[in-house]
Design a protein around this motif. Sequence first.
Motif, short mmCIF file in Angstrom:
data_model
loop_
_atom_site.label_atom_id
_atom_site.label_comp_id
_atom_site.label_asym_id
_atom_site.label_seq_id
_atom_site.Cartn_x
_atom_site.Cartn_y
_atom_site.Cartn_z
N LYS A 14 54.31 -39.72 -32.20
CA LYS A 14 54.24 -38.34 -31.72
C LYS A 14 53.94 -38.23 -30.23
N VAL A 15 53.53 -39.30 -29.60
CA VAL A 15 53.20 -39.24 -28.17
C VAL A 15 54.46 -39.03 -27.32
N ARG A 16 55.63 -39.36 -27.88
CA ARG A 16 56.89 -39.13 -27.18
C ARG A 16 57.83 -38.32 -28.06
N LEU A 17 58.51 -37.35 -27.46
CA LEU A 17 59.50 -36.55 -28.20
C LEU A 17 60.84 -37.29 -28.22
N PRO A 18 61.61 -37.16 -29.31
CA PRO A 18 62.92 -37.82 -29.38
C PRO A 18 64.02 -37.01 -28.70
N TYR A 19 63.66 -36.11 -27.79
CA TYR A 19 64.62 -35.29 -27.06
C TYR A 19 63.97 -34.88 -25.74
N GLN A 20 64.78 -34.32 -24.83
CA GLN A 20 64.29 -33.86 -23.54
C GLN A 20 63.90 -32.39 -23.63
N LEU A 21 62.62 -32.11 -23.53
CA LEU A 21 62.15 -30.73 -23.64
C LEU A 21 62.76 -29.84 -22.57
N SER A 22 62.97 -30.40 -21.38
CA SER A 22 63.51 -29.62 -20.26
C SER A 22 64.97 -29.21 -20.46
N SER A 23 65.65 -29.83 -21.43
CA SER A 23 67.07 -29.52 -21.64
C SER A 23 67.29 -28.37 -22.61
N LEU A 24 66.23 -27.84 -23.20
CA LEU A 24 66.36 -26.77 -24.18
C LEU A 24 66.50 -25.42 -23.50
N ASP A 25 67.35 -24.56 -24.07
CA ASP A 25 67.60 -23.22 -23.52
C ASP A 25 66.83 -22.19 -24.34
N TRP A 26 65.78 -21.62 -23.73
CA TRP A 26 64.87 -20.71 -24.43
C TRP A 26 65.21 -19.24 -24.18
N ASP A 27 64.81 -18.40 -25.13
CA ASP A 27 64.91 -16.96 -24.94
C ASP A 27 63.79 -16.51 -23.98
N PRO A 28 63.83 -15.27 -23.46
CA PRO A 28 62.84 -14.84 -22.47
C PRO A 28 61.39 -14.92 -22.95
N GLN A 29 61.15 -14.74 -24.26
CA GLN A 29 59.79 -14.80 -24.79
C GLN A 29 59.35 -16.22 -25.14
N HIS A 30 60.24 -17.19 -24.97
CA HIS A 30 59.97 -18.60 -25.29
C HIS A 30 59.58 -18.76 -26.76
N LEU A 31 60.35 -18.08 -27.62
CA LEU A 31 60.11 -18.16 -29.06
C LEU A 31 61.17 -19.00 -29.77
N THR A 32 62.39 -18.95 -29.28
CA THR A 32 63.49 -19.70 -29.90
C THR A 32 64.34 -20.35 -28.81
N ASN A 33 64.98 -21.46 -29.16
CA ASN A 33 65.92 -22.08 -28.23
C ASN A 33 67.28 -22.23 -28.90
N GLN A 34 68.33 -22.27 -28.09
CA GLN A 34 69.69 -22.30 -28.61
C GLN A 34 69.98 -23.56 -29.40
N GLN A 35 69.34 -24.65 -29.06
CA GLN A 35 69.60 -25.92 -29.73
C GLN A 35 68.93 -26.03 -31.10
N GLN A 36 68.08 -25.07 -31.44
CA GLN A 36 67.31 -25.13 -32.68
C GLN A 36 66.60 -26.49 -32.80
N CYS A 37 65.87 -26.83 -31.75
CA CYS A 37 65.20 -28.12 -31.67
C CYS A 37 63.72 -27.88 -31.35
N TYR A 38 62.87 -28.24 -32.30
CA TYR A 38 61.44 -27.98 -32.15
C TYR A 38 60.62 -29.19 -32.60
N CYS A 39 59.35 -29.15 -32.25
CA CYS A 39 58.38 -30.06 -32.84
C CYS A 39 58.61 -31.52 -32.46
N TYR A 40 57.83 -32.40 -33.05
CA TYR A 40 57.99 -33.84 -32.86
C TYR A 40 59.23 -34.35 -33.59
N CYS A 41 59.63 -33.64 -34.64
CA CYS A 41 60.72 -34.12 -35.50
C CYS A 41 62.09 -33.69 -35.02
N ALA A 42 62.16 -32.81 -34.02
CA ALA A 42 63.42 -32.28 -33.46
C ALA A 42 64.18 -31.43 -34.46
#
Length: 321
Positions: free
Chosen positions: A131-159
């Motif tokens: 869990k210390v490292r994510l299996p994806y790049q957090l900076s590459s995710l496209d978030w909505d203005p409220q930072h509630l959802t991202n277009q990639q549907q990629c969350y958490c440690y499990c992606a």
Amino acid sequence: MSRRECAAPAERLWVSEGEDVLARWSDGLLYLGNVKRVDSVKQCCLVRFEDNSEFWVLRKDIHSLMRYSCCIFCSRSIVSPGYHPECHTPLIEPEVDPNSWICRQCVFAVATKRGGALKRGRFARLMQIMKVRLPYQLSSLDWDPQHLTNQQQCYCYCAGPGEWNLKMLQCGSCGQWFHEACTQCLTKPLLYGDRFYQFQCSVCTNGPETIQRLPMTWVDLAHLVLYHLSLCCKRKYFDFDHELMSFANENWESLLLGTLSDTPRQDRCQNLLNALNSHKDRFVSGKEIKKKKCLFGLQVRAPPPLSSDQSPFISGGSGGP
């Protein structure tokens, strides 16, 4: 489940119709299902789960139960099923024992649980390391203005996919949302919409997660109970004595109410009723809609806001296998 699951090579369909798969759902858990249709253009599959429900699932959240000679991450061929050492997160050390090594996917499949992941044992320790490292790049995710959802549907440690209002915690440092099932810091299971936590993920702490309960008011408690019950029961209105007060009393210790926890049982009723009747911006009573006055519901079905919230209420729903 195989210790080393893998996807199909890039030139083939990753799964085929009629194939049994494990699909990661928005709660962070894996569910067994059968592929009914494959959409190669949209990179998703229609999966029928064991309860006969059917949902479209993205390719990234589908894991075949069949073995292929390829890497799960990049799909390039390898000699034996599994991962290239450089493709796995964390990297696979050259001296690792191939007979005892367990991949990230299998660790998460075993360790994740409703109410929070395992805290003790081998799989709990392996999960904490991964869990210390994510299996994806957090900076590459496209978030909505409220930072509630991202277009990639990629969350958490499990992606995996997720729904912020359904048993997820937001890291106060990186802003990512994490499934209850994947966290190892909770002392009590989350209620739907309960965001009254100051949480830091393992990536940001470079170690174990940290969590602290935020203070709650009677209005927050009334709102949280109504929201949780509205999703569980799929109804809008609830009887104050037999449902709202009963639920609060039965779960009093699990709610972790801080200063409210010491309220004597005989005083809880009036405090909760005053909160419901004095905040017309949040709650609606039965007498206002020509129903029984003992019924209460939410003006908008949304989680209770935090004092730091800058965004308006956002309606939420639920569903799943």
